[in-house]
Design a protein around this motif. Structure first.
Motif, PDB file in Angstrom:
ATOM      1  N   MET A   1       0.851  -1.192   0.000  1.00 45.86           N
ATOM      2  CA  MET A   1       0.000   0.000   0.000  1.00 45.86           C
ATOM      3  C   MET A   1       0.886   1.242   0.000  1.00 45.86           C
ATOM      4  O   MET A   1       1.779   1.393   0.831  1.00 45.86           O
ATOM      5  CB  MET A   1      -0.901   0.028   1.251  1.00 45.86           C
ATOM      6  N   ALA A   2       0.666   2.141  -0.928  1.00 47.59           N
ATOM      7  CA  ALA A   2       1.463   3.372  -1.001  1.00 47.59           C
ATOM      8  C   ALA A   2       1.166   4.260   0.188  1.00 47.59           C
ATOM      9  O   ALA A   2       0.046   4.301   0.694  1.00 47.59           O
ATOM     10  CB  ALA A   2       1.156   4.111  -2.296  1.00 47.59           C
ATOM     11  N   ARG A   3       2.157   4.960   0.642  1.00 51.10           N
ATOM     12  CA  ARG A   3       2.001   5.853   1.783  1.00 51.10           C
ATOM     13  C   ARG A   3       2.266   7.284   1.341  1.00 51.10           C
ATOM     14  O   ARG A   3       3.215   7.570   0.626  1.00 51.10           O
ATOM     15  CB  ARG A   3       2.975   5.463   2.908  1.00 51.10           C
ATOM     16  N   ARG A   4       1.416   8.199   1.787  1.00 50.38           N
ATOM     17  CA  ARG A   4       1.554   9.605   1.426  1.00 50.38           C
ATOM     18  C   ARG A   4       2.760  10.200   2.161  1.00 50.38           C
ATOM     19  O   ARG A   4       2.959   9.968   3.344  1.00 50.38           O
ATOM     20  CB  ARG A   4       0.284  10.363   1.814  1.00 50.38           C
ATOM     21  N   THR A   5       3.541  10.975   1.439  1.00 47.01           N
ATOM     22  CA  THR A   5       4.685  11.628   2.053  1.00 47.01           C
ATOM     23  C   THR A   5       4.320  13.035   2.495  1.00 47.01           C
ATOM     24  O   THR A   5       3.453  13.677   1.909  1.00 47.01           O
ATOM     25  CB  THR A   5       5.881  11.689   1.074  1.00 47.01           C
ATOM     26  N   GLN A   6       4.986  13.500   3.543  1.00 48.37           N
ATOM     27  CA  GLN A   6       4.824  14.884   3.978  1.00 48.37           C
ATOM     28  C   GLN A   6       5.943  15.764   3.450  1.00 48.37           C
ATOM     29  O   GLN A   6       6.029  16.940   3.778  1.00 48.37           O
ATOM     30  CB  GLN A   6       4.790  14.945   5.512  1.00 48.37           C
ATOM     31  N   THR A   7       6.829  15.207   2.646  1.00 54.11           N
ATOM     32  CA  THR A   7       7.914  15.983   2.059  1.00 54.11           C
ATOM     33  C   THR A   7       7.337  17.047   1.128  1.00 54.11           C
ATOM     34  O   THR A   7       6.514  16.723   0.267  1.00 54.11           O
ATOM     35  CB  THR A   7       8.862  15.067   1.276  1.00 54.11           C
ATOM     36  N   PRO A   8       7.739  18.310   1.280  1.00 51.95           N
ATOM     37  CA  PRO A   8       7.208  19.374   0.408  1.00 51.95           C
ATOM     38  C   PRO A   8       7.448  19.063  -1.063  1.00 51.95           C
ATOM     39  O   PRO A   8       8.559  18.661  -1.449  1.00 51.95           O
ATOM     40  CB  PRO A   8       7.990  20.617   0.855  1.00 51.95           C
ATOM     41  N   SER A   9       6.424  19.244  -1.882  1.00 56.72           N
ATOM     42  CA  SER A   9       6.542  18.912  -3.303  1.00 56.72           C
ATOM     43  C   SER A   9       7.571  19.792  -4.011  1.00 56.72           C
ATOM     44  O   SER A   9       8.172  19.382  -5.007  1.00 56.72           O
ATOM     45  CB  SER A   9       5.179  19.049  -3.990  1.00 56.72           C
ATOM     46  N   GLU A  10       7.772  21.002  -3.504  1.00 63.24           N
ATOM     47  CA  GLU A  10       8.717  21.932  -4.137  1.00 63.24           C
ATOM     48  C   GLU A  10      10.090  21.915  -3.468  1.00 63.24           C
ATOM     49  O   GLU A  10      10.909  22.811  -3.691  1.00 63.24           O
ATOM     50  CB  GLU A  10       8.146  23.351  -4.115  1.00 63.24           C
ATOM     51  N   LEU A  11      10.359  20.898  -2.680  1.00 61.39           N
ATOM     52  CA  LEU A  11      11.640  20.817  -1.976  1.00 61.39           C
ATOM     53  C   LEU A  11      12.811  20.798  -2.957  1.00 61.39           C
ATOM     54  O   LEU A  11      12.792  20.080  -3.951  1.00 61.39           O
ATOM     55  CB  LEU A  11      11.684  19.549  -1.119  1.00 61.39           C
ATOM     56  N   ALA A  12      13.840  21.596  -2.646  1.00 59.10           N
ATOM     57  CA  ALA A  12      15.064  21.610  -3.446  1.00 59.10           C
ATOM     58  C   ALA A  12      16.202  21.016  -2.624  1.00 59.10           C
ATOM     59  O   ALA A  12      16.467  21.451  -1.505  1.00 59.10           O
ATOM     60  CB  ALA A  12      15.418  23.040  -3.857  1.00 59.10           C
ATOM     61  N   ILE A  13      16.843  19.980  -3.179  1.00 60.01           N
ATOM     62  CA  ILE A  13      18.042  19.395  -2.576  1.00 60.01           C
ATOM     63  C   ILE A  13      19.190  19.770  -3.497  1.00 60.01           C
ATOM     64  O   ILE A  13      19.365  19.191  -4.571  1.00 60.01           O
ATOM     65  CB  ILE A  13      17.913  17.873  -2.435  1.00 60.01           C
ATOM     66  N   ASN A  14      19.946  20.776  -3.089  1.00 53.30           N
ATOM     67  CA  ASN A  14      20.913  21.401  -3.989  1.00 53.30           C
ATOM     68  C   ASN A  14      22.268  20.698  -3.968  1.00 53.30           C
ATOM     69  O   ASN A  14      22.693  20.161  -2.942  1.00 53.30           O
ATOM     70  CB  ASN A  14      21.099  22.871  -3.600  1.00 53.30           C
ATOM     71  N   LYS A  15      22.926  20.733  -5.119  1.00 55.32           N
ATOM     72  CA  LYS A  15      24.265  20.185  -5.247  1.00 55.32           C
ATOM     73  C   LYS A  15      25.272  21.326  -5.132  1.00 55.32           C
ATOM     74  O   LYS A  15      25.380  22.157  -6.026  1.00 55.32           O
ATOM     75  CB  LYS A  15      24.416  19.461  -6.586  1.00 55.32           C
ATOM     76  N   ARG A  16      25.966  21.374  -4.019  1.00 51.36           N
ATOM     77  CA  ARG A  16      26.958  22.428  -3.773  1.00 51.36           C
ATOM     78  C   ARG A  16      28.327  21.773  -3.621  1.00 51.36           C
ATOM     79  O   ARG A  16      28.577  21.092  -2.624  1.00 51.36           O
ATOM     80  CB  ARG A  16      26.624  23.213  -2.499  1.00 51.36           C
ATOM     81  N   ASP A  17      29.188  21.995  -4.546  1.00 55.10           N
ATOM     82  CA  ASP A  17      30.533  21.425  -4.471  1.00 55.10           C
ATOM     83  C   ASP A  17      31.441  22.410  -3.751  1.00 55.10           C
ATOM     84  O   ASP A  17      32.323  23.023  -4.348  1.00 55.10           O
ATOM     85  CB  ASP A  17      31.046  21.114  -5.875  1.00 55.10           C
ATOM     86  N   TRP A  18      31.193  22.564  -2.458  1.00 57.47           N
ATOM     87  CA  TRP A  18      31.928  23.538  -1.662  1.00 57.47           C
ATOM     88  C   TRP A  18      33.053  22.848  -0.897  1.00 57.47           C
ATOM     89  O   TRP A  18      32.878  21.740  -0.374  1.00 57.47           O
ATOM     90  CB  TRP A  18      30.994  24.241  -0.678  1.00 57.47           C
ATOM     91  N   LYS A  19      34.183  23.526  -0.831  1.00 57.23           N
ATOM     92  CA  LYS A  19      35.355  22.995  -0.133  1.00 57.23           C
ATOM     93  C   LYS A  19      35.799  24.012   0.912  1.00 57.23           C
ATOM     94  O   LYS A  19      35.870  25.209   0.634  1.00 57.23           O
ATOM     95  CB  LYS A  19      36.486  22.705  -1.123  1.00 57.23           C
ATOM     96  N   PHE A  20      36.139  23.510   2.091  1.00 61.85           N
ATOM     97  CA  PHE A  20      36.438  24.393   3.223  1.00 61.85           C
ATOM     98  C   PHE A  20      37.846  24.126   3.763  1.00 61.85           C
ATOM     99  O   PHE A  20      38.315  22.987   3.798  1.00 61.85           O
ATOM    100  CB  PHE A  20      35.422  24.179   4.351  1.00 61.85           C
ATOM    101  N   GLY A  21      38.484  25.217   4.189  1.00 66.66           N
ATOM    102  CA  GLY A  21      39.735  25.100   4.917  1.00 66.66           C
ATOM    103  C   GLY A  21      40.955  24.797   4.084  1.00 66.66           C
ATOM    104  O   GLY A  21      42.029  24.538   4.640  1.00 66.66           O
ATOM    105  N   ARG A  22      40.835  24.836   2.772  1.00 70.40           N
ATOM    106  CA  ARG A  22      41.995  24.535   1.949  1.00 70.40           C
ATOM    107  C   ARG A  22      43.029  25.644   2.099  1.00 70.40           C
ATOM    108  O   ARG A  22      42.723  26.818   2.069  1.00 70.40           O
ATOM    109  CB  ARG A  22      41.612  24.399   0.476  1.00 70.40           C
TER     110      ARG A  22
END
Length: 284
Positions: free
Chosen positions: A1-22
């Motif tokens: 049985m499929a279950r309804r998600t509460q995850t926002p439909s417009e959710l953005a999971i961004n790809k950030r190739d950030w590097k720290f402390g170099r």
């Protein structure tokens, strides 16, 4: 049985190739000159590279059976986790450069993950859900109250805040995958399995985290009751990150729980507005 998600439909999971402390050195006690806080975060970081690789391998087998948008969210989740692993490998190298031997802590985390890998795939996915909830709760606390990271050296503080932002963005991916994978499982069994796994994962994580912290404090000659009282006050009283985490974990055991019951996208947006991307990267 499929279950309804509460995850926002417009959710953005961004790809950030950030590097720290170099190109920068790190103070031995980079968290405001405090050995206890530094040891705690170094201990936490020592668990991340092997832990995040485990999350990716636990969720990947379920990807092709899912539909959009979850399938793309799984891809974005794995991208974010891979960059987190890379940055914590570098952060752990900086801890070594500052004079710490963190290998015992990394080995302890690896043994725990090896134990988890011997469980059935659905249990590994449940463990990923549990630990992702743990990190999302820590992330919310870190961003909601600047006292958690305020005294830290700027580059280290930025790295931890970036990590927190992305943990919130993808906090429900493993859980939505779990709901899909267990859609034909009886509700009581589904709830019991995820609850038992959460209790087990929490106990093992707390053991590894505080054992690693004690070892690092011992290397500074600070594994004493004064340092621990100060550290535990910071973690459980004010600002109380671990207190916030424990309260959040209790909510996980409630039937019908979903990570996006708490919509903290505004918190993410506010944090991003004050976080300068490192090295000329483009903010997203």
């Amino acid at each position: 049985m499929a279950r309804r998600t509460q995850t926002p439909s417009e959710l953005a999971i961004n790809k950030r190739d950030w590097k720290f402390g170099r190109g920068e050195s790190t103070r031995r006690w980079w968290h405001g000159g405090d050995p206890g806080r530094t040891a705690f975060y170094n201990a936490l970081s020592s668990t991340f590279p092997v832990g995040e690789k485990f999350f990716m391998t636990a969720i990947r087998p379920y990807r092709d059976d899912t539909a959009e948008p979850l399938r793309s969210q799984i891809d974005d989740f794995m991208y974010q986790e891979s960059t987190h692993s890379r940055e914590h490998v570098f952060f752990n190298r900086q801890a070594r450069d500052a004079g710490y031997d963190i290998q015992p802590g990394e080995d302890r985390a690896a043994r725990t993950i090896a134990w988890a890998r011997r469980r059935p795939p659905i249990v590994q996915l449940a463990a990923t859900c549990a630990l992702e909830h743990f990190t999302a709760a820590m992330a919310h606390a870190a961003l909601a109250n600047p006292e958690h990271l305020g005294p830290a050296d700027p580059e280290a503080r930025n790295m931890w805040r970036w990590h927190a932002i992305e943990e919130i963005e993808h906090k429900a991916v493993a859980y939505d995958t779990w709901n899909h994978a267990t859609r034909d499982m009886p509700r009581v069994r589904r709830w019991l399995l995820r609850s038992v796994v959460m209790a087990t994962a929490s106990a093992r994580l707390h053991y590894v985290l505080f054992r690693n912290t004690a070892e690092l404090l011992a290397q500074d000659g600070k594994n004493d009751w004064r340092t621990w009282l100060r550290l535990l006050g910071y973690l459980y009283r004010r600002p109380g990150m671990m207190r916030v985490v424990l309260v959040s974990m209790i909510g996980y055991f409630r039937p019908g729980f979903h990570p996006w019951e708490v919509d903290d996208r505004a918190l993410v947006s506010s944090a991003l507005a004050t976080l300068a991307p490192p090295g000329g990267a483009v903010a997203a």
